[in-house]
Scaffold this active site. Sequence first.
Site, short mmCIF file in Angstrom:
data_model
loop_
_atom_site.label_atom_id
_atom_site.label_comp_id
_atom_site.label_asym_id
_atom_site.label_seq_id
_atom_site.Cartn_x
_atom_site.Cartn_y
_atom_site.Cartn_z
N ARG A 320 8.18 73.67 67.61
CA ARG A 320 8.95 74.22 66.48
C ARG A 320 9.70 73.13 65.71
NH1 ARG A 320 9.67 78.35 70.42
NH2 ARG A 320 8.61 80.27 69.76
N LYS A 342 6.96 67.22 52.00
CA LYS A 342 5.81 68.12 51.87
C LYS A 342 4.74 67.71 52.88
CE LYS A 342 5.65 69.78 47.09
NZ LYS A 342 4.81 69.79 45.87
N GLU A 384 0.20 57.56 40.38
CA GLU A 384 1.45 58.23 40.74
C GLU A 384 2.66 57.43 40.28
OE1 GLU A 384 1.90 61.16 41.88
OE2 GLU A 384 0.13 61.80 42.98
N LYS A 426 11.78 60.18 42.59
CA LYS A 426 11.40 61.32 43.43
C LYS A 426 12.57 61.78 44.28
CE LYS A 426 7.96 63.44 46.27
NZ LYS A 426 6.59 63.40 46.81
N GLU A 436 10.89 73.10 45.94
CA GLU A 436 10.10 73.32 44.74
C GLU A 436 10.25 74.73 44.15
OE1 GLU A 436 5.47 72.87 43.59
OE2 GLU A 436 6.30 71.19 44.68
N ARG A 440 11.44 70.39 40.90
CA ARG A 440 10.49 69.60 41.69
C ARG A 440 9.05 69.81 41.21
NH1 ARG A 440 10.33 68.44 48.24
NH2 ARG A 440 8.45 67.15 48.17
N ASN A 444 4.44 67.56 39.73
CA ASN A 444 3.03 67.93 39.71
C ASN A 444 2.37 67.67 38.36
OD1 ASN A 444 2.47 69.20 42.45
ND2 ASN A 444 4.29 70.31 41.82
N HIS A 447 -1.33 67.40 38.26
CA HIS A 447 -1.89 67.86 39.52
C HIS A 447 -2.64 69.19 39.40
CE1 HIS A 447 0.58 64.63 40.97
NE2 HIS A 447 0.24 64.85 42.23
N HIS A 451 -6.04 68.64 40.98
CA HIS A 451 -6.42 69.31 42.23
C HIS A 451 -7.69 70.14 42.04
CE1 HIS A 451 -2.20 69.18 44.33
NE2 HIS A 451 -2.83 68.02 44.35
N HIS A 465 -7.60 61.12 45.05
CA HIS A 465 -6.51 61.96 44.55
C HIS A 465 -5.85 61.37 43.31
CE1 HIS A 465 -2.99 64.52 44.43
NE2 HIS A 465 -2.21 63.46 44.54
#
Length: 571
Positions: A320, A342, A384, A426, A436, A440, A444, A447, A451, A465
């Site tokens: 956990r 993330k 990026e 960031k 997000e 935030r 993206n 993206h 993506h 990527h």
Amino acid sequence: MTDADAIDLIRNKIGTRAIVLVGLMGCGKSSVGKRLASRLGLPFVDADEEIERAAAKSINEIFEDHGEAHFRDGERRVIARLLANGPQIMATGGGAYMHPETRQKIRDSAISIWLRADLAVLMRRVSKRDTRPLLRHGNPETTMRNLIDIRYPVYAQADLTVESRDEPHDIIVTEIINRLVKMNVTDPAVSASEKRLGDHRTVGVQLADRSYSVMIGAGLLVDAGALIKAQLGHVKCCIVTDENVARHHLAALEASLSSEGLHAGSIVLKPGEATKSFRELGPLCERLLEFGLERGDVVVAFGGGVIGDLAGFAAGILRRGVRFVQIPTTLLAQVDSSVGGKTGINTPQGKNLVGVFHQPSLVIADTSVLSTLSQRELRAGYAEVAKYGLLGDAAFFDWLDVHWPAIFGNNSLPLTDAIETSVKAKAAIVARDETETGDRALLNLGHTFGHALEAWTGYSDRLLHGEGVAIGMCQAFRLSEQLGFTPKGAADRVTNHLKAVGLPTKIADIPRGPDIAPVTADALLRLMAQDKKVLRGQMTFILARNIGQAFITRDVPPDTVRAFLMNEIAR
């Protein structure tokens, strides 16, 4: 500053030191060294020629008559003698800097410059000569590739790295002079470890009791054990990495952790996006449990974004939640995916659709490890970096327009500056919106389109990527212009900048193949509809009012997007 002023400044900086050029055969040490010596008004010496003179034999004859070990010992003694002669430009043999004693001598009494060249460049140059002793047996390209794997991580310890490209050597010499002018020359009495830790930058990610530091600098990997122990205590650390990173750097990290009594074991996975899957997640968790990790212990994610996402996700669900440390080994991971918590895996429905927010306890970004990346991987990471300028910092993008070539010189000040600026940007956004729900999402930019393109190509090497993000950012600016948000010309400026870097900027730039279905607007729309930012069936777009002024919108009609994509496919 005039050329004469620059030369005077450099001469004053180096004092009694030499400037030593290191690198593999064919990188241009002698040719560049002679021109640099002429520009700076210093003597030039070629260590190999001095060895031949002292032995009254050629390098090949020394190798054949006495073996490599004998040659290396003589090389060590000759270089030590030459370094005592004061300011000069010295070209060394490819293996000289690999000797620890020689490397320390150079640190103590010289400024070292690594002339880094890609394999293709080296092979074109060395194929013109057959006098290289290490290339006279076996397959020369295989031998050269093996030398790159072994030597580049060591060469990266040099004070400066300058890319040796297929262009006139005088251009490279001018770049060296410009870099020396800006270089902060430290006292040679300072130890290598003190210099590494003194030069590093630290950026804080402020998240109350989950706050952590991002450490940025050259050579931090060898101190990783001490850094982790200082911040997290005497913990068991299990490294998760991939085969590519392991080949270059795993031994160094294991040694660093073991020296502090922290190393519990290492897990080496296959490289590539396919590893970010349910298929790999379960066995990884089981192996981490087999190493006996408890909740206070640490998973060390040692790799690029794939390893960081997967290992971070495993750490987030193991018992956990156990702690984890990010040691990113790609430019993309150092500026983006290692920061912010993330984690996740890919599914057939889309990228990163299963995961958790799980913040690292520490991020160690060693710029030296970037030396083993291909230029393609560095360019993908640069996308990026550019993103941070495009979404919220026009001045940073202006700076990138000027300094981007220097960023590709490993360990350079511009590289460190670019990473630090990106991480600060960031960190500020993550501190405002950790999970997000607001700002935030600006991270993206590019993206949503990118993506979808990655999913279309099957998360393969056909499109990295960062390359997908580059195309996506160009598309975001083109759509912004089409909708009247962005002044005319902004999209062209973004496209021209990324194209100059060597990144793809349109769908047609993606290599095609029989394994990929023809792209259609409807197919891309379906993939975009799986985006994590879709809300009540409405796609979220990050668009821009200008460079440095991104914003979030859900008000773009699907028919408009479909027509836009059809035009993009036809470009």
